[in-house]
Design a protein around this motif. Structure first.
Motif, PDB file in Angstrom:
ATOM      1  N   GLY A 175     -22.649  73.042  22.187  1.00  0.00           N
ATOM      2  CA  GLY A 175     -21.551  72.978  21.237  1.00  0.00           C
ATOM      3  C   GLY A 175     -20.482  73.938  21.695  1.00  0.00           C
ATOM      4  N   ARG A 176     -19.303  73.834  21.108  1.00  0.00           N
ATOM      5  CA  ARG A 176     -18.202  74.730  21.476  1.00  0.00           C
ATOM      6  C   ARG A 176     -17.463  75.135  20.219  1.00  0.00           C
ATOM      7  N   THR A 177     -17.330  76.428  20.015  1.00  0.00           N
ATOM      8  CA  THR A 177     -16.606  76.945  18.866  1.00  0.00           C
ATOM      9  C   THR A 177     -15.109  76.933  19.170  1.00  0.00           C
ATOM     10  N   VAL A 178     -14.342  76.361  18.250  1.00  0.00           N
ATOM     11  CA  VAL A 178     -12.895  76.260  18.395  1.00  0.00           C
ATOM     12  C   VAL A 178     -12.259  77.558  17.911  1.00  0.00           C
ATOM     13  N   THR A 179     -11.410  78.132  18.739  1.00  0.00           N
ATOM     14  CA  THR A 179     -10.775  79.397  18.399  1.00  0.00           C
ATOM     15  C   THR A 179      -9.317  79.183  17.983  1.00  0.00           C
ATOM     16  N   GLU A 180      -8.759  80.181  17.361  1.00  0.00           N
ATOM     17  CA  GLU A 180      -7.338  80.154  17.017  1.00  0.00           C
ATOM     18  C   GLU A 180      -6.505  80.012  18.286  1.00  0.00           C
ATOM     19  N   THR A 181      -6.907  80.683  19.344  1.00  0.00           N
ATOM     20  CA  THR A 181      -6.175  80.601  20.616  1.00  0.00           C
ATOM     21  C   THR A 181      -6.144  79.173  21.142  1.00  0.00           C
ATOM     22  N   ASP A 182      -7.284  78.470  21.082  1.00  0.00           N
ATOM     23  CA  ASP A 182      -7.312  77.063  21.517  1.00  0.00           C
ATOM     24  C   ASP A 182      -6.221  76.266  20.806  1.00  0.00           C
ATOM     25  N   ASN A 183      -6.194  76.422  19.490  1.00  0.00           N
ATOM     26  CA  ASN A 183      -5.272  75.651  18.667  1.00  0.00           C
ATOM     27  C   ASN A 183      -3.820  76.016  18.949  1.00  0.00           C
ATOM     28  N   VAL A 184      -3.524  77.302  18.994  1.00  0.00           N
ATOM     29  CA  VAL A 184      -2.139  77.735  19.202  1.00  0.00           C
ATOM     30  C   VAL A 184      -1.657  77.341  20.594  1.00  0.00           C
ATOM     31  N   TRP A 185      -2.483  77.532  21.601  1.00  0.00           N
ATOM     32  CA  TRP A 185      -2.063  77.175  22.958  1.00  0.00           C
ATOM     33  C   TRP A 185      -1.764  75.687  23.077  1.00  0.00           C
ATOM     34  N   HIS A 230     -10.281  76.674  12.586  1.00  0.00           N
ATOM     35  CA  HIS A 230     -10.641  77.754  13.509  1.00  0.00           C
ATOM     36  C   HIS A 230     -12.040  78.236  13.134  1.00  0.00           C
ATOM     37  N   GLY A 231     -12.893  78.411  14.118  1.00  0.00           N
ATOM     38  CA  GLY A 231     -14.252  78.881  13.880  1.00  0.00           C
ATOM     39  C   GLY A 231     -15.278  77.772  13.762  1.00  0.00           C
ATOM     40  N   ASP A 232     -14.840  76.516  13.623  1.00  0.00           N
ATOM     41  CA  ASP A 232     -15.805  75.405  13.600  1.00  0.00           C
ATOM     42  C   ASP A 232     -16.403  75.239  14.991  1.00  0.00           C
ATOM     43  N   THR A 233     -17.675  74.887  15.032  1.00  0.00           N
ATOM     44  CA  THR A 233     -18.329  74.579  16.300  1.00  0.00           C
ATOM     45  C   THR A 233     -18.513  73.071  16.368  1.00  0.00           C
ATOM     46  N   ILE A 234     -18.045  72.485  17.450  1.00  0.00           N
ATOM     47  CA  ILE A 234     -18.052  71.038  17.617  1.00  0.00           C
ATOM     48  C   ILE A 234     -19.184  70.632  18.557  1.00  0.00           C
ATOM     49  N   PHE A 235     -19.880  69.557  18.179  1.00  0.00           N
ATOM     50  CA  PHE A 235     -20.934  68.932  18.978  1.00  0.00           C
ATOM     51  C   PHE A 235     -20.551  67.464  19.156  1.00  0.00           C
TER      52      PHE A 235
END
Length: 189
Positions: free
Chosen positions: A35-45, A111-116
């Motif tokens: 899984g991968r946790t989505v960060t604020e940085t991912d979203n903003v970038w 932000h903070g959700d982990t996606i599978f």
């Protein structure tokens, strides 16, 4: 442990080389690793990179006044993440992606959700114009850490047939010939 075990014969061993057209069976479901946790940085970038001007993605004060109460992750990031997670099982050996269809965002990602992600093989067929590939259609589904489905889409890559790829432990997919440890390097020991 014996002396023979301690000496350990060195050998090249093939790792995961991805699925080839022949490996797909309609109805199979592949749960993609990690899984991968989505960060604020991912979203903003990604929001800035793609010039997505919807304030739901980058303006906390604005988003706080919406029904969601906080910023949402850009949906195109969720698509890219889920597709990327599926590559190890679906398209390591693809020569092209023919299309992404029926894309649906089922629930917001924060932000903070982990996606599978997982993929189900819906259809496969021989290519009518290229002997070296077949066409595979999968449904890709992504879930958050609570099991809520957040995304689904159909994905159709052209996938190499094994006989045309001829992978080996010495030259797996993506490696140029002669790079890294070769069997000749091991034979001389």
């Amino acid at each position: 442990m014996t002396d023979e075990d301690a000496a350990g014969d060195r050998r090249l061993v093939a790792g995961w080389q991805g699925r080839y057209y022949e490996d797909f069976t309609v109805g199979d479901v592949y749960k993609h690793p990690f899984g991968r946790t989505v960060t604020e940085t991912d979203n903003v970038w990604l929001t800035n990179l793609t010039m997505n001007l919807n304030p739901m993605h980058f303006n906390e004060a604005y988003a706080a006044e919406t029904e969601f109460g906080e910023r949402l992750v850009d949906g195109t990031f969720v698509i890219a993440l889920a597709v990327g997670m599926s590559v190890i099982d679906i398209s390591v050996n693809a020569t092209a992606n023919l299309g992404y269809d029926r894309i649906r965002h089922h629930a917001p990602v924060y932000h903070g959700d982990t996606i599978f992600a997982e993929s189900e093989v819906l259809e496969k067929r021989e290519s009518s114009s290229r002997d070296h590939v077949g066409i595979v259609t999968t449904e890709l589904r992504a879930f958050n850490q609570d099991g809520t489905k957040v995304l689904s889409l159909e994905r159709t890559p052209m996938v190499l047939k094994r006989e045309y790829a001829q992978p080996t432990a010495e030259q797996p997919p993506g490696w140029p010939e002669g790079v890294g440890t070769l069997n000749a390097d091991l034979d001389g020991e």
